[in-house]
Design a protein around this motif. Structure first.
Motif, PDB file in Angstrom:
ATOM      1  N   LEU A   1       2.846  13.319 -13.032  1.00 24.31           N
ATOM      2  CA  LEU A   1       3.442  13.133 -14.358  1.00 24.31           C
ATOM      3  C   LEU A   1       2.388  13.186 -15.464  1.00 24.31           C
ATOM      4  N   ILE A   2       1.183  12.698 -15.175  1.00 22.17           N
ATOM      5  CA  ILE A   2       0.088  12.792 -16.150  1.00 22.17           C
ATOM      6  C   ILE A   2      -0.200  14.260 -16.468  1.00 22.17           C
ATOM      7  N   LYS A   3      -0.204  15.096 -15.428  1.00 21.74           N
ATOM      8  CA  LYS A   3      -0.451  16.536 -15.616  1.00 21.74           C
ATOM      9  C   LYS A   3       0.663  17.197 -16.421  1.00 21.74           C
ATOM     10  N   GLN A   4       1.867  16.598 -16.332  1.00 19.93           N
ATOM     11  CA  GLN A   4       3.021  17.213 -16.999  1.00 19.93           C
ATOM     12  C   GLN A   4       3.326  16.588 -18.371  1.00 19.93           C
TER      13      GLN A   4
ATOM     14  N   LEU B   1       2.993  10.340  -7.551  1.00 19.81           N
ATOM     15  CA  LEU B   1       3.878  10.874  -8.587  1.00 19.81           C
ATOM     16  C   LEU B   1       3.297  10.629  -9.978  1.00 19.81           C
ATOM     17  N   HIS B   2       2.627   9.497 -10.158  1.00 21.53           N
ATOM     18  CA  HIS B   2       2.011   9.148 -11.443  1.00 21.53           C
ATOM     19  C   HIS B   2       1.020  10.236 -11.873  1.00 21.53           C
ATOM     20  N   GLU B   3       0.200  10.686 -10.917  1.00 22.25           N
ATOM     21  CA  GLU B   3      -0.773  11.734 -11.222  1.00 22.25           C
ATOM     22  C   GLU B   3      -0.096  13.042 -11.616  1.00 22.25           C
TER      23      GLU B   3
ATOM     24  N   LYS C   1       0.843  -1.207   0.000  1.00 16.75           N
ATOM     25  CA  LYS C   1       0.000   0.000   0.000  1.00 16.75           C
ATOM     26  C   LYS C   1       0.871   1.248   0.000  1.00 16.75           C
ATOM     27  N   TYR C   2       1.928   1.231   0.769  1.00 17.45           N
ATOM     28  CA  TYR C   2       2.828   2.386   0.854  1.00 17.45           C
ATOM     29  C   TYR C   2       3.476   2.702  -0.498  1.00 17.45           C
ATOM     30  N   ILE C   3       4.090   1.677  -1.115  1.00 11.75           N
ATOM     31  CA  ILE C   3       4.811   1.983  -2.350  1.00 11.75           C
ATOM     32  C   ILE C   3       3.837   2.321  -3.483  1.00 11.75           C
ATOM     33  N   SER C   4       2.637   1.729  -3.437  1.00 13.57           N
ATOM     34  CA  SER C   4       1.640   2.039  -4.452  1.00 13.57           C
ATOM     35  C   SER C   4       1.133   3.472  -4.291  1.00 13.57           C
ATOM     36  N   ASP C   5       0.885   3.894  -3.050  1.00  8.28           N
ATOM     37  CA  ASP C   5       0.452   5.277  -2.792  1.00  8.28           C
ATOM     38  C   ASP C   5       1.503   6.275  -3.265  1.00  8.28           C
ATOM     39  N   SER C   6       2.771   5.973  -2.965  1.00  7.16           N
ATOM     40  CA  SER C   6       3.860   6.863  -3.378  1.00  7.16           C
ATOM     41  C   SER C   6       3.928   6.942  -4.902  1.00  7.16           C
ATOM     42  N   PHE C   7       3.795   5.767  -5.538  1.00  2.00           N
ATOM     43  CA  PHE C   7       3.836   5.720  -6.998  1.00  2.00           C
ATOM     44  C   PHE C   7       2.661   6.492  -7.598  1.00  2.00           C
ATOM     45  N   GLU C   8       1.458   6.223  -7.104  1.00  4.42           N
ATOM     46  CA  GLU C   8       0.266   6.857  -7.668  1.00  4.42           C
ATOM     47  C   GLU C   8       0.312   8.374  -7.532  1.00  4.42           C
TER      48      GLU C   8
ATOM     49  N   GLU D   1      11.617   8.197 -14.555  1.00  2.00           N
ATOM     50  CA  GLU D   1      10.963   9.339 -13.905  1.00  2.00           C
ATOM     51  C   GLU D   1      10.818   9.080 -12.393  1.00  2.00           C
ATOM     52  N   TYR D   2      10.538   7.843 -12.042  1.00  2.00           N
ATOM     53  CA  TYR D   2      10.325   7.478 -10.632  1.00  2.00           C
ATOM     54  C   TYR D   2      11.656   7.301  -9.911  1.00  2.00           C
ATOM     55  N   LYS D   3      12.606   6.728 -10.634  1.00  6.21           N
ATOM     56  CA  LYS D   3      13.933   6.531 -10.047  1.00  6.21           C
ATOM     57  C   LYS D   3      14.552   7.877  -9.672  1.00  6.21           C
ATOM     58  N   ALA D   4      14.326   8.884 -10.531  1.00  4.20           N
ATOM     59  CA  ALA D   4      14.881  10.216 -10.273  1.00  4.20           C
ATOM     60  C   ALA D   4      14.306  10.840  -9.003  1.00  4.20           C
ATOM     61  N   GLU D   5      13.089  10.444  -8.630  1.00 10.09           N
ATOM     62  CA  GLU D   5      12.435  10.989  -7.436  1.00 10.09           C
ATOM     63  C   GLU D   5      12.513  10.029  -6.247  1.00 10.09           C
ATOM     64  N   ASN D   6      13.332   8.972  -6.380  1.00  3.76           N
ATOM     65  CA  ASN D   6      13.503   7.978  -5.317  1.00  3.76           C
ATOM     66  C   ASN D   6      12.171   7.314  -4.933  1.00  3.76           C
TER      67      ASN D   6
END
Length: 510
Positions: A53-56, A49-51, A40-47, A68-73
């Protein structure tokens, strides 16, 4: 009020989760639950940032680009492992397989997580309806709106669950968990601001988590400390690595092998600035017979039947020239003279390595009633920053501190921890404001300790606390006590007559 609400959330979650475990014991169930919290933690963190990136996307961002995710740890979570997908399948009989697959694809996409996630959800003894209920329960932790704190909240829930599982497992809990208030006391005393932090028996990583928290609470930089550890129990090591990852702590140097730190030291050249550890008490199964000529035994060969002084010397061996360590041991280590232990203790004292001995109260630990203490060992008492305490040892007897939080469990309060840590820091400071307090603390010289045959039990040095004068004159107290005694004697005579009469009625004369 917020703290109470948070605690209620943790309590409610654990009680509900525990109802779902049915015929699975706590030792096995903790991996199942904590693995889901981690997912749940890693999915929340991913989601989150995912949102973003969608805006960008109009600016060239790619929400499915792993870099993109690796750059933000942030860990990259493939579609079939995202919590939204898992939750949508919670009611299906295949949920166990879905979860095992999710763990596998996450490990495949994120090298630091390889080999640490539980893949136990397809087991036949795990009720899939209950598993789906657990997924729904964890789904109800609505934290995405609180993006700044959701990692901390999930981390705190993870920590709370670890503690509750430790309580449920009782004697086996010491393999993976040291109660929080003990760890906090150790960290507050040695203050790991900057440098390498090492724990050769890492458990679930509590020493590392508390060190990281200490740095943050004192406005330090998290990357100023690096952590190193080793664990021989693979399940516990996985819990540790997840515990660190959920808090964004680099755990790549916390390593596992079945042999353990004695037989296969995975950090052989490490010289740590801070060592924090709670090794198994009085361990007789540490393979000491295979290590009689080991270079770590500088102060004497530890007995085959007890690893206490093997652990101590292993840690001293890994201390840097300016290093300091805090190590929990049974009280027997303070006075034992069997099988060379007394001689080893004497040699360590003569090398002027012992900084402080802290006596702990009973009932602090989940897994043992054995009385315990903390040894503080310093490689550099003449550091030029603190008062020179060469050939002195501070004794602190905290056996009367702590508050009972249940019928069987005690913990230190914040005030208790502050009192202990402040005493130690005052003793070290150059302003010399430190004063001995009868019954609580005493700065003793090596000559004092030699007179006591190198026994380090704090009670020998701090003495008995002086009773406060209640202002009642001695004569008045004695007069009252004599009157009470006279009444008791008269009541005793009446009772004696009744007993004689009763015995006579049944045919016995006294």
């Amino acid at each position: 009020m917020a703290n109470n609400n948070n605690h209620n959330l943790e309590q409610t979650l654990f009680k509900t989760a525990d109802k779902l475990r049915k015929n699975i014991d706590a030792a096995e169930y903790k991996s199942i639950v904590l693995g889901l919290i981690f997912l749940k933690y890693i999915s929340d963190s991913f989601e989150s940032l995912h949102e973003e990136l969608i805006k960008q996307q109009t600016e060239g961002a790619d929400p499915e680009d792993r870099d993109e995710y690796k750059a933000e740890n942030v860990f990259f979570v493939p579609k079939e492992a995202r919590w939204s997908y898992i939750q949508s399948r919670a009611k299906l009989p295949t949920i166990g397989g879905d979860l095992d697959n999710a763990m596998e694809v996450i490990e495949r996409e994120n090298t630091p997580l390889k080999g640490i996630l539980p893949k136990v959800y397809s087991r036949p003894n795990l009720d899939k309806q209950a598993l789906g209920g657990l997924v729904d329960l964890i789904s109800n932790i609505q934290l995405r709106e609180e993006a700044d704190n959701h990692k901390d909240i999930l981390g705190r829930i993870y920590e709370y669950f670890l503690g509750e599982f430790a309580l449920a497992e009782g004697r086996n809990a010491g393999q993976f968990y040291t109660p929080k208030s003990i760890v906090q006391t150790m960290v507050e005393m040695i203050e790991p601001y900057n440098g390498r932090v090492y724990d050769p028996c890492s458990g679930s990583g509590g020493m590392f988590v508390m060190s990281d928290r200490f740095v943050q609470e004192h406005q330090g930089r998290r990357d100023n400390i690096s952590i190193y550890g080793q664990e021989s129990n693979q399940t516990t090591w996985k819990l540790c690595r997840m515990n660190l990852a959920i808090r964004g702590i680099d755990g790549t140097q916390v390593l596992w092998n079945t042999e353990g730190s004695f037989l296969n030291d995975l950090h052989p050249t490490l010289k740590a600035d801070f060592i924090l550890a709670n090794p198994p008490f009085n361990d007789s199964d540490w393979s000491g017979e295979l290590l009689r000529d080991d270079p770590r035994w500088v102060y004497g060969i530890p007995p085959v039947g007890n690893a206490n002084y093997a652990w101590m010397q292993h840690m001293i061996y890994h201390l840097s020239p300016k290093g300091i360590m805090a190590m929990v041991l049974s009280n027997g280590s303070l006075s034992s003279n069997t099988s060379n232990e007394g001689e080893i203790r004497k040699n360590i004292l003569k090398a002027d390595l012992v900084d402080c001995i802290l006596m702990l109260p009973k009932q602090l630990f989940y897994n043992t009633g054995i009385p315990a203490c903390v040894w503080f060992i310093s490689k550099n008492k003449k550091d030029g920053i603190h008062r020179d305490r060469s050939k002195e040892v501070l004794f602190i007897d905290a056996s009367e501190l702590g508050t009972m939080i249940s019928r069987t469990q005690r913990e230190f309060s914040k005030e208790d921890i502050q009192k202990i840590a402040d005493t130690y820091h005052e003793w070290k400071r150059k302003d010399n404001k430190y004063e001995d307090v009868k019954g609580f603390c005493k700065s003793a010289t090596l000559e004092d300790i030699e007179k006591n045959s190198y026994v380090l039990t704090p009670g020998r040095y701090v003495g008995i606390p002086e009773e406060e004068d209640d202002g009642i004159p001695f004569e008045e107290k004695m007069s009252k006590l004599v009157k009470e005694l006279k009444v008791n004697i008269q009541e005793g005579k009446v009772l004696d007559k009744k007993i004689k009469k009763s015995l006579k009625e049944v045919g016995f004369n006294l």
